[in-house]
Design a protein around this motif. Structure first.
Motif, short mmCIF file in Angstrom:
data_model
loop_
_atom_site.label_atom_id
_atom_site.label_comp_id
_atom_site.label_asym_id
_atom_site.label_seq_id
_atom_site.Cartn_x
_atom_site.Cartn_y
_atom_site.Cartn_z
N ALA A 203 90.43 28.64 74.67
CA ALA A 203 91.29 29.22 73.64
C ALA A 203 91.12 30.74 73.61
O ALA A 203 92.09 31.50 73.55
N PHE A 204 89.86 31.17 73.69
CA PHE A 204 89.51 32.58 73.68
C PHE A 204 90.21 33.33 74.82
O PHE A 204 90.80 34.39 74.63
N GLN A 205 90.14 32.74 76.02
CA GLN A 205 90.76 33.37 77.19
C GLN A 205 92.28 33.41 77.04
O GLN A 205 92.93 34.39 77.40
N MET A 206 92.83 32.35 76.48
CA MET A 206 94.28 32.28 76.28
C MET A 206 94.72 33.40 75.33
O MET A 206 95.74 34.06 75.55
N VAL A 207 93.92 33.61 74.28
CA VAL A 207 94.22 34.69 73.33
C VAL A 207 94.08 36.05 74.03
O VAL A 207 94.90 36.96 73.82
N ASP A 208 93.07 36.15 74.90
CA ASP A 208 92.87 37.39 75.65
C ASP A 208 94.10 37.70 76.51
O ASP A 208 94.57 38.85 76.55
N ASP A 209 94.60 36.69 77.18
CA ASP A 209 95.80 36.86 78.02
C ASP A 209 97.00 37.26 77.16
O ASP A 209 97.81 38.10 77.55
N LEU A 210 97.12 36.64 75.99
CA LEU A 210 98.22 36.98 75.07
C LEU A 210 98.12 38.43 74.61
O LEU A 210 99.11 39.16 74.60
N LEU A 211 96.89 38.84 74.24
CA LEU A 211 96.69 40.21 73.76
C LEU A 211 97.00 41.23 74.85
O LEU A 211 97.48 42.33 74.57
N ASP A 212 96.76 40.83 76.09
CA ASP A 212 97.02 41.76 77.20
C ASP A 212 98.52 42.08 77.30
O ASP A 212 98.90 43.13 77.82
N VAL A 213 99.35 41.18 76.78
CA VAL A 213 100.80 41.41 76.81
C VAL A 213 101.32 41.86 75.44
O VAL A 213 102.10 42.80 75.33
N TYR A 214 100.84 41.18 74.39
CA TYR A 214 101.42 41.38 73.07
C TYR A 214 100.51 42.11 72.09
O TYR A 214 100.86 42.26 70.92
N GLY A 215 99.33 42.53 72.55
CA GLY A 215 98.39 43.18 71.64
C GLY A 215 98.81 44.60 71.29
O GLY A 215 99.72 45.17 71.89
N ASP A 216 98.11 45.13 70.31
CA ASP A 216 98.32 46.53 69.93
C ASP A 216 97.25 47.35 70.66
O ASP A 216 96.05 47.06 70.54
N GLU A 217 97.70 48.34 71.41
CA GLU A 217 96.79 49.07 72.29
C GLU A 217 95.59 49.65 71.52
O GLU A 217 94.46 49.60 71.97
N ALA A 218 95.85 50.18 70.34
CA ALA A 218 94.81 50.84 69.54
C ALA A 218 93.72 49.84 69.14
O ALA A 218 92.52 50.12 69.27
N THR A 219 94.12 48.66 68.65
CA THR A 219 93.11 47.70 68.21
C THR A 219 92.55 46.89 69.38
O THR A 219 91.39 46.48 69.36
N PHE A 220 93.36 46.65 70.43
CA PHE A 220 92.91 45.85 71.57
C PHE A 220 91.85 46.61 72.37
O PHE A 220 90.97 46.01 73.00
N GLY A 221 91.97 47.94 72.33
CA GLY A 221 90.93 48.76 72.97
C GLY A 221 91.12 48.95 74.45
O GLY A 221 90.31 49.58 75.10
N LYS A 222 92.13 48.35 75.03
CA LYS A 222 92.46 48.68 76.42
C LYS A 222 93.96 48.69 76.61
O LYS A 222 94.71 48.24 75.73
N GLU A 223 94.40 49.23 77.73
CA GLU A 223 95.83 49.34 77.99
C GLU A 223 96.51 47.98 77.99
O GLU A 223 96.02 47.02 78.59
N ILE A 224 97.65 47.93 77.35
CA ILE A 224 98.44 46.71 77.32
C ILE A 224 99.20 46.59 78.65
O ILE A 224 99.61 47.58 79.25
N GLY A 225 99.36 45.35 79.13
CA GLY A 225 100.22 45.12 80.30
C GLY A 225 99.52 45.14 81.63
O GLY A 225 100.16 45.00 82.68
N GLY A 226 98.20 45.27 81.61
CA GLY A 226 97.45 45.32 82.87
C GLY A 226 97.68 44.08 83.72
O GLY A 226 97.84 44.17 84.94
#
Lengths: 323, 323
Positions: A203-226
């Motif tokens: 579940a954690f990894q699935m959320v990580d993958d989601l954040l990589d596309v749909y996360g907020d760059e400032a709170t996610f702490g890394k570039e979105i879309g990698g």
């Protein structure tokens, strides 16, 4: 014991470790990566799990640190293999020092991890090491599959899920199981907690993958879309390829095969395809499903106490996180 | 049990291991380096040592293989760090595959070594792992010092001896001690055997350094003069620097600081300086001294039987070797 208590304890213990030892070239990088923070998720959850079954959690601390050292050894070598320059906003070891230092210090950390793991009561040594040796090797298997998948275009969803289970979930699950063993849990409870951990990890990894596309760059702490930019075969990309047809499929294929492209445009366009195909919802449902399976396993434990509730709370936070 | 019997047994067991498992990219390199021969010195001597004390040597086999896998993991990563292209006349892993494969397969081998090490009777698990974890980490320390020394010009003889003790001797000594533990030897005998191993390892390295200068290329199996060409701070070079004065010192310094030179000429000239300073004899005496200390330790064992004699014979062969 809740997560805040456990992670404070772990952080204090890690700070107490003295890496100011010779040869400096070997141990200064260990100090660098270990003092560089991180959530201390695995050792903290190991400690919490132990405290479900016993008040005597002190002998779980060394193995918990062992798990954290092993985790950081994989980060150190993965960063070298990926050519990553930053980790938690600090220079990676192979950048701050050099490649050879990263190789050798990483090796030393694998050995240090085993050493800490052995620092536990004799009666638990064999079962703890059986779990640890198995999952540590599985993490390598997972990393190898991940590297293999970069060269392949026919990765299936099941293959992806198996890969992230090995690369990410089993270390979390194994940490939890080791905590259970050190708490004196029954084999049945150990296995349920392992299942809790595997599903939570997925579940954690699935959320990580989601954040990589749909996360907020400032709170996610890394570039979105990698992941999109690098064609990483995540659950989302593989699902999109499975679902897409006609023009959408051609468009997606076009982006996957484009040798030169505008990064932002590719990310925007592929995200739009995901949106059109309902991939976000699909990934969220998948994450939810794993999350529920993890809570289900937890609910079947022979013991139900405050720490079990705190583990469930932690799982919920991990699923709802935005970084 | 003599060395031929022990090494045949070890080779048979290593051949039985199945590395034809997934992910192939991780385990094919393990197969490559393990099937690539070598003397199997460490696991064979582990097994021989165990057989001093017990007929039941079967449970020493897995730990013996563990030691051999660890040794090969260090060769794999050392070759990568040194940029070596050949090992025992075969392509090194990072050449045959690539750097990342060498890193990850080496990591997997470190973990596999621990796994094999754990496959021993429960009552010996803790003491065996205590020795193993200590020496494996010391090998890393030794490798780091070796790398550090390349950048230094003020390495002393004692520092060099400490470095080779860590990098080479403790793995041999630890293998021997593990064999003793698994044979049920007393702590006193374990310690004597460890001392036997450390001194034998130091003698072995001293002979290796001598062969690098004075060996016969055909029988030694590698190019003569590599240490001289690369200014490796061996016992011989450091001793020569200590002994040389006047013109000889200037000449030696000249070769050490020469940025461009004719390799054969440098080797010939530095060897001539060694000859003039009696360095060959000095190194031979040092090797002899370690050799005698190793036999001395062996003679103090509480048990004296055929295998002890066979260990002494092996030590003699190792000192008199020409390859």
């Amino acid at each position: 014991m809740n997560f805040a208590e456990a992670s404070t304890l772990i952080n204090d213990e890690i700070e107490k470790l003295n890496w100011n030892i010779e040869p400096e070239g070997l141990y200064a990088p260990v100090q660098h990566i270990l003092s560089n923070g991180g959530k201390r998720l695995r050792p903290s959850i190991l400690l919490m799990t132990s405290s479900i079954f016993t008040q005597e959690t002190s002998h779980a601390i060394a193995p918990a640190i062992g798990v954290e050292i092993f985790h950081n050894s994989t980060l150190l070598h993965d960063d070298l293999m990926d050519g990553a320059t930053l980790r938690r906003n600090q220079e990676t070891v192979h950048v701050k020092w050099n490649d050879n230092t990263a190789i050798l210090s990483g090796d030393a950390m694998i050995l240090l991890a085993s050493k800490f793991m052995c620092n536990c009561p004799s009666q638990y040594l064999k079962p703890v090491l059986e779990v640890y040796n198995k999952i540590a090797l599985e993490v390598c298997d997972g990393q190898q599959y991940d590297m293999d998948f970069e060269q392949r275009t026919d990765v299936t969803i099941n293959e992806y899920l198996q890969m992230i289970e090995l690369k990410t979930a089993v270390l979390l699950a194994g940490s939890i199981k080791i905590g259970a063993i050190l708490g004196g849990a029954s084999v049945g409870d150990q296995d349920k907690l392992y299942r809790f951990g595997v599903n939570l990890g997925l579940a954690f990894q699935m959320v990580d993958d989601l954040l990589d596309v749909y996360g907020d760059e400032a709170t996610f702490g890394k570039e979105i879309g990698g992941d999109i930019a690098s064609n990483k075969k995540t659950f989302m990309l593989i699902s999109a390829m499975d679902r897409a047809s006609g023009q959408t499929r051609e468009k997606l294929q076009g982006w996957l095969h484009a040798e030169t492209f505008n990064r932002d445009e590719k990310i925007k366009e592929v995200t739009a395809i995901y949106n059109a195909l309902g991939i976000k919802q699909l990934a969220e449902e998948k994450a939810e499903a794993y999350f529920h399976q993890s809570l289900e396993a937890l609910s079947q434990l022979s013991v139900q106490n405050e720490t079990v509730t705190q583990l469930a709370d932690l799982a919920t936070q991990m699923l709802k996180r935005n970084n």
